[in-house]
Design an enzyme around this catalytic site. Structure first.
Site, PDB file in Angstrom:
ATOM      1  N   GLY A  45       0.912  -1.232  -0.015  1.00 45.86           N
ATOM      2  CA  GLY A  45       0.006   0.024  -0.021  1.00 45.86           C
ATOM      3  C   GLY A  45       0.996   1.315  -0.115  1.00 45.86           C
ATOM      4  N   GLU A  99       3.666   4.139   6.506  1.00 45.56           N
ATOM      5  CA  GLU A  99       2.258   3.298   6.242  1.00 45.56           C
ATOM      6  C   GLU A  99       1.674   4.057   5.314  1.00 45.56           C
ATOM      7  OE1 GLU A  99       0.909   0.782   6.005  1.00 45.56           O
ATOM      8  OE2 GLU A  99       0.750  -0.496   8.178  1.00 45.56           O
ATOM      9  N   ASP A 100       0.606   3.149   4.641  1.00 47.42           N
ATOM     10  CA  ASP A 100      -0.283   4.282   3.932  1.00 47.42           C
ATOM     11  C   ASP A 100      -1.455   4.621   4.544  1.00 47.42           C
ATOM     12  OD1 ASP A 100      -1.039   1.500   4.064  1.00 47.42           O
ATOM     13  OD2 ASP A 100      -1.870   1.283   2.345  1.00 47.42           O
ATOM     14  N   ASP A 103      -5.524   1.692  10.628  1.00 46.84           N
ATOM     15  CA  ASP A 103      -6.948   1.445  10.639  1.00 46.84           C
ATOM     16  C   ASP A 103      -7.216   0.809  12.289  1.00 46.84           C
ATOM     17  OD1 ASP A 103      -9.735   0.790  10.606  1.00 46.84           O
ATOM     18  OD2 ASP A 103      -9.434  -0.413   8.854  1.00 46.84           O
ATOM     19  N   LYS A 131      -7.489   6.203  10.391  1.00 46.82           N
ATOM     20  CA  LYS A 131      -8.796   6.131  10.764  1.00 46.82           C
ATOM     21  C   LYS A 131      -8.997   6.668  12.228  1.00 46.82           C
ATOM     22  CE  LYS A 131     -10.009   3.216   6.778  1.00 46.82           C
ATOM     23  NZ  LYS A 131     -10.897   2.152   6.363  1.00 46.82           N
ATOM     24  N   PHE A 152     -14.090   3.528   3.710  1.00 48.87           N
ATOM     25  CA  PHE A 152     -13.149   2.700   2.996  1.00 48.87           C
ATOM     26  C   PHE A 152     -12.598   3.517   1.850  1.00 48.87           C
ATOM     27  CE2 PHE A 152     -11.655  -0.498   0.064  1.00 48.87           C
ATOM     28  CZ  PHE A 152     -10.781  -1.227   0.849  1.00 48.87           C
ATOM     29  N   VAL A 153     -11.301   3.478   1.716  1.00 44.99           N
ATOM     30  CA  VAL A 153     -10.608   4.349   0.734  1.00 44.99           C
ATOM     31  C   VAL A 153      -9.808   3.563  -0.162  1.00 44.99           C
ATOM     32  CG1 VAL A 153     -10.845   6.548   1.850  1.00 44.99           C
ATOM     33  CG2 VAL A 153      -8.864   5.093   2.310  1.00 44.99           C
ATOM     34  N   ASP A 159      -5.805  -0.295  -2.060  1.00 47.51           N
ATOM     35  CA  ASP A 159      -6.344  -1.238  -2.950  1.00 47.51           C
ATOM     36  C   ASP A 159      -7.995  -1.660  -2.199  1.00 47.51           C
ATOM     37  OD1 ASP A 159      -5.088  -2.907  -1.183  1.00 47.51           O
ATOM     38  OD2 ASP A 159      -5.784  -4.697  -2.279  1.00 47.51           O
ATOM     39  N   ARG A 165      -5.151   0.527  -7.041  1.00 51.13           N
ATOM     40  CA  ARG A 165      -3.694   1.150  -6.177  1.00 51.13           C
ATOM     41  C   ARG A 165      -3.028   2.139  -7.482  1.00 51.13           C
ATOM     42  NH1 ARG A 165      -2.016  -2.001  -1.943  1.00 51.13           N
ATOM     43  NH2 ARG A 165      -2.532  -4.389  -2.366  1.00 51.13           N
TER      44      ARG A 165
END
Ligand code: IMP
Length: 177
Positions: A45, A99-100, A103, A131, A152-153, A159, A165
């Protein structure tokens, strides 16, 4: 935009992402000016974020992409595996995880624990997105791009079941009804 069974709409533009990356890089360049950090981008990610962020890092640094397999669909499984793929020695290093999205924070907590166990001198994290769950749980992330609710993104490296992506903007799921 429709991907498989879900509908997504544009949420954060490429311009906004790049402006935020400039701010994050400025902070990191200043905080680490007397150090030579080792950046650990978490695949898959974070590949786009890491690439753009690292172009703005002006201090001496090392980069080693790593992987943690842990996620499928739109909810965290909690099935965390070990960190794989690091080529550099982690002992006594000032490590900055890239990190992307954070969560539940389970992935990040696991990685941080493992890195401390391997004798890292310091371990911090930079995430493009965070998040609400991670904020509520007070997960330790020093540098945060954007705070989200629980949407949710995808896009910009993120992805949905392997898709999406490649987009330069970030999209969020349209919840109908
Ligand atoms: P955590 O362990 O719950 O913090 O999950 C972190 C990982 O889950 C991220 O590195 C992503 O790979 C994935 N993830 C969490 N939320 C999303 C999302 O909204 N879109 C895409 N991937 C997500």
């Amino acid at each position: 935009m429709k991907l498989k069974d879900l509908e997504f709409k544009k949420f954060i533009s490429a311009e906004k992402i790049h402006a935020k990356i400039d701010d994050l890089a400025t902070q990191i360049n200043s905080d680490y000016k007397d150090k030579t950090p080792l950046f650990l981008p978490i695949l898959n990610g974070s590949f786009m974020f890491a690439s753009d962020l690292l172009k703005e890092i002006k201090i001496p640094c090392r980069v080693s992409f790593v992987k943690v397999a842990s996620y499928s669909g739109t909810a965290s499984t909690g099935q965390l595996k070990t960190l794989i793929g690091h080529e550099e020695s982690l002992f006594n290093q000032d490590i900055l995880i890239i990190e992307d999205i954070v969560d539940t924070g389970l992935t990040l907590q696991k990685i941080i624990e493992e890195l401390r166990g391997l004798g890292a001198k310091s371990v911090e994290a930079v995430t493009l997105l965070r998040k609400k769950t991670a904020r509520e749980k007070d997960i330790d992330v020093k540098y945060v791009g954007f705070d989200l609710e629980q949407e949710f993104v995808l896009g910009y490296g993120l992805d949905y079941d392997g898709l999406g992506r490649n987009h330069q903007d970030i999209y969020k799921q349209v919840i109908k009804g």
